[in-house]
Design a protein around this motif. Structure first.
Motif, PDB file in Angstrom:
ATOM      1  N   LEU A  93      55.192  -0.094  -1.259  1.00 44.54           N
ATOM      2  CA  LEU A  93      54.667  -0.605  -2.455  1.00 44.54           C
ATOM      3  C   LEU A  93      56.631  -0.831  -3.305  1.00 44.54           C
ATOM      4  O   LEU A  93      56.368  -1.124  -3.458  1.00 44.54           O
ATOM      5  CB  LEU A  93      53.816  -0.485  -3.016  1.00 44.54           C
ATOM      6  N   GLN A  94      56.448   0.627  -2.477  1.00 43.70           N
ATOM      7  CA  GLN A  94      57.901   0.996  -3.421  1.00 43.70           C
ATOM      8  C   GLN A  94      59.106   0.005  -3.320  1.00 43.70           C
ATOM      9  O   GLN A  94      60.007  -0.575  -3.924  1.00 43.70           O
ATOM     10  CB  GLN A  94      58.825   1.919  -2.660  1.00 43.70           C
ATOM     11  N   LYS A  95      58.847  -0.894  -1.882  1.00 44.71           N
ATOM     12  CA  LYS A  95      60.131  -1.794  -1.217  1.00 44.71           C
ATOM     13  C   LYS A  95      59.797  -3.069  -1.851  1.00 44.71           C
ATOM     14  O   LYS A  95      60.853  -3.543  -3.147  1.00 44.71           O
ATOM     15  CB  LYS A  95      59.793  -2.059  -0.244  1.00 44.71           C
ATOM     16  N   LEU A  96      58.570  -2.824  -2.616  1.00 45.15           N
ATOM     17  CA  LEU A  96      58.441  -4.766  -3.380  1.00 45.15           C
ATOM     18  C   LEU A  96      58.727  -3.830  -4.827  1.00 45.15           C
ATOM     19  O   LEU A  96      59.655  -4.902  -5.527  1.00 45.15           O
ATOM     20  CB  LEU A  96      56.157  -4.744  -3.243  1.00 45.15           C
ATOM     21  N   LYS A 108      64.195  -9.840  -8.117  1.00 42.96           N
ATOM     22  CA  LYS A 108      64.396  -8.723  -8.744  1.00 42.96           C
ATOM     23  C   LYS A 108      62.442  -7.672  -8.723  1.00 42.96           C
ATOM     24  O   LYS A 108      61.957  -7.526  -8.214  1.00 42.96           O
ATOM     25  CB  LYS A 108      63.962  -9.873 -10.306  1.00 42.96           C
ATOM     26  N   PRO A 109      63.597  -6.338  -9.657  1.00 42.32           N
ATOM     27  CA  PRO A 109      62.400  -5.909 -10.044  1.00 42.32           C
ATOM     28  C   PRO A 109      60.889  -5.687  -9.930  1.00 42.32           C
ATOM     29  O   PRO A 109      60.572  -6.513 -10.934  1.00 42.32           O
ATOM     30  CB  PRO A 109      62.862  -4.486 -10.589  1.00 42.32           C
ATOM     31  N   THR A 110      59.596  -5.908  -9.748  1.00 42.81           N
ATOM     32  CA  THR A 110      58.667  -5.989  -9.808  1.00 42.81           C
ATOM     33  C   THR A 110      57.570  -4.499  -9.804  1.00 42.81           C
ATOM     34  O   THR A 110      58.278  -3.534  -9.410  1.00 42.81           O
ATOM     35  CB  THR A 110      58.275  -6.673  -8.113  1.00 42.81           C
ATOM     36  N   MET A 141      50.194  -7.454  -8.812  1.00 41.48           N
ATOM     37  CA  MET A 141      51.799  -7.627  -9.062  1.00 41.48           C
ATOM     38  C   MET A 141      51.865  -8.612 -10.409  1.00 41.48           C
ATOM     39  O   MET A 141      51.592  -9.866 -10.122  1.00 41.48           O
ATOM     40  CB  MET A 141      52.291  -7.966  -7.513  1.00 41.48           C
ATOM     41  N   THR A 142      53.425  -7.471 -11.112  1.00 48.52           N
ATOM     42  CA  THR A 142      53.739  -8.690 -12.185  1.00 48.52           C
ATOM     43  C   THR A 142      55.540  -8.997 -11.661  1.00 48.52           C
ATOM     44  O   THR A 142      55.864  -7.700 -11.352  1.00 48.52           O
ATOM     45  CB  THR A 142      53.545  -7.753 -13.213  1.00 48.52           C
ATOM     46  N   LYS A 153      56.263 -14.565   0.315  1.00 50.85           N
ATOM     47  CA  LYS A 153      57.243 -14.295   0.519  1.00 50.85           C
ATOM     48  C   LYS A 153      57.220 -12.570   0.358  1.00 50.85           C
ATOM     49  O   LYS A 153      58.115 -12.106   1.757  1.00 50.85           O
ATOM     50  CB  LYS A 153      58.239 -15.098   0.150  1.00 50.85           C
ATOM     51  N   MET A 154      57.176 -11.896  -0.322  1.00 49.72           N
ATOM     52  CA  MET A 154      57.337 -10.697  -0.627  1.00 49.72           C
ATOM     53  C   MET A 154      56.493  -9.794   0.293  1.00 49.72           C
ATOM     54  O   MET A 154      56.682  -8.491   0.469  1.00 49.72           O
ATOM     55  CB  MET A 154      57.586 -10.430  -1.805  1.00 49.72           C
ATOM     56  N   THR A 155      55.376 -10.131   0.136  1.00 50.23           N
ATOM     57  CA  THR A 155      54.134  -9.349   0.055  1.00 50.23           C
ATOM     58  C   THR A 155      54.505  -9.460   2.409  1.00 50.23           C
ATOM     59  O   THR A 155      54.088  -8.499   3.191  1.00 50.23           O
ATOM     60  CB  THR A 155      52.546  -9.583   0.764  1.00 50.23           C
TER      61      THR A 155
END
Length: 204
Positions: A93-96, A108-110, A141-142, A153-155
Motif C-alpha cells: 500500500l505504501q508503494k501505491l 503521482k502520489p495516491t 484508491m484516490t 496497472k498500479m495494483t
C-alpha cells in the motif's frame, strides 16, 4: 456564437460493467454503449471508464468544464473501490501511495487504504472469477490523474492484480443511491461546487 437552443447539461451515470464510454461502436461486433442508457443528445463523457470497469461517469456538453476536468494540470480526485487478488501488505500500500513505475513513468502520489469490510455493491454481471485457494481484498484508491488503465496497472505492479474496479466518486460527486444503469442531473449545489473547484474565478 452558441446556438440559442443550447442548454448546458450535467449528468452523472452509474456505468455498468461491459459498456463502452461512448455512444457508438463501429466494430464488427458492436458492444453496448451509452446510447442504450442515456437519451440526451450531444453530451460526452468527462474522462473514461474502461469497458470492464464500473461506476461513476460524468457527462456534459459544457466544453470549458470538460477541459478543466480532463486537463492533467487541473488535478481533481477520483476515488475507486478495487477488488484485488490476495491481501495487500502495508508495504504494498505504501508503494501505491508513493507512486509506482509503469512503462517508465512514475505515478503521482495516491491515497490507498485497505477496506476493513467488503463494500456494499450490486452484483456484477458477469461475476468475477473466484479461485478457492486465493483470497481477495478491497482497496480504496484516490488518484489525481487518469492514465490508461492506471489503477489496474498500479495494483499489478505491486503484485495484486485487479479483479473488479468501481469508481465511486469524482471530486465531491458520488454514486449515492443511483442504481446500475441509472443517471440523473447534477443538483444546482453540486454544479456550483464543481465550478468552484475547477474554474478560476476570473473565468466563471
Amino acid at each position: 456564437m452558441r446556438d440559442r437552443r443550447y442548454i448546458p447539461q450535467y449528468i452523472i451515470f452509474y456505468k455498468p460493467y461491459g459498456v463502452l464510454c461512448q455512444f457508438t461502436d463501429d466494430s464488427t461486433s458492436p458492444r453496448p454503449t451509452l446510447k442504450e442508457y442515456i437519451d440526451i443528445p450531444e453530451v460526452y463523457s468527462v474522462g473514461r471508464l474502461d469497458f470492464d470497469s464500473e461506476g461513476l461517469l460524468l457527462l456534459t456538453n459544457d466544453g470549458q468544464l470538460k477541459h478543466r476536468l480532463i486537463d492533467p494540470q487541473f488535478e481533481h480526485p477520483r476515488t475507486y473501490w478495487v477488488q484485488v487478488e490476495k491481501t495487500p501488505t502495508e508495504e504494498s500500500l505504501q508503494k501505491l501511495r508513493s507512486g509506482v513505475i509503469i512503462q517508465g513513468y512514475r505515478t503521482k502520489p495516491t491515497i490507498a487504504k485497505l477496506l476493513d469490510t467488503e463494500p456494499v455493491l450490486p452484483e456484477r454481471n458477469p461475476p468475477i472469477r473466484f479461485r478457492a485457494n486465493i483470497p481477495t481484498a478491497w482497496i480504496e484508491m484516490t488518484l489525481t490523474e487518469g492514465k490508461n488503465r492506471q489503477v489496474r496497472k498500479m495494483t499489478a505492479a505491486v503484485g495484486f492484480p485487479t479483479l473488479r474496479l468501481v469508481r465511486v466518486a469524482i471530486a465531491h460527486l458520488s454514486l449515492g443511491d443511483l442504481a446500475v444503469g441509472q443517471w440523473r442531473n447534477l443538483t444546482p449545489t453540486e454544479l456550483q461546487e464543481l465550478r468552484l473547484k475547477v474554474i478560476p474565478r476570473r473565468l466563471r
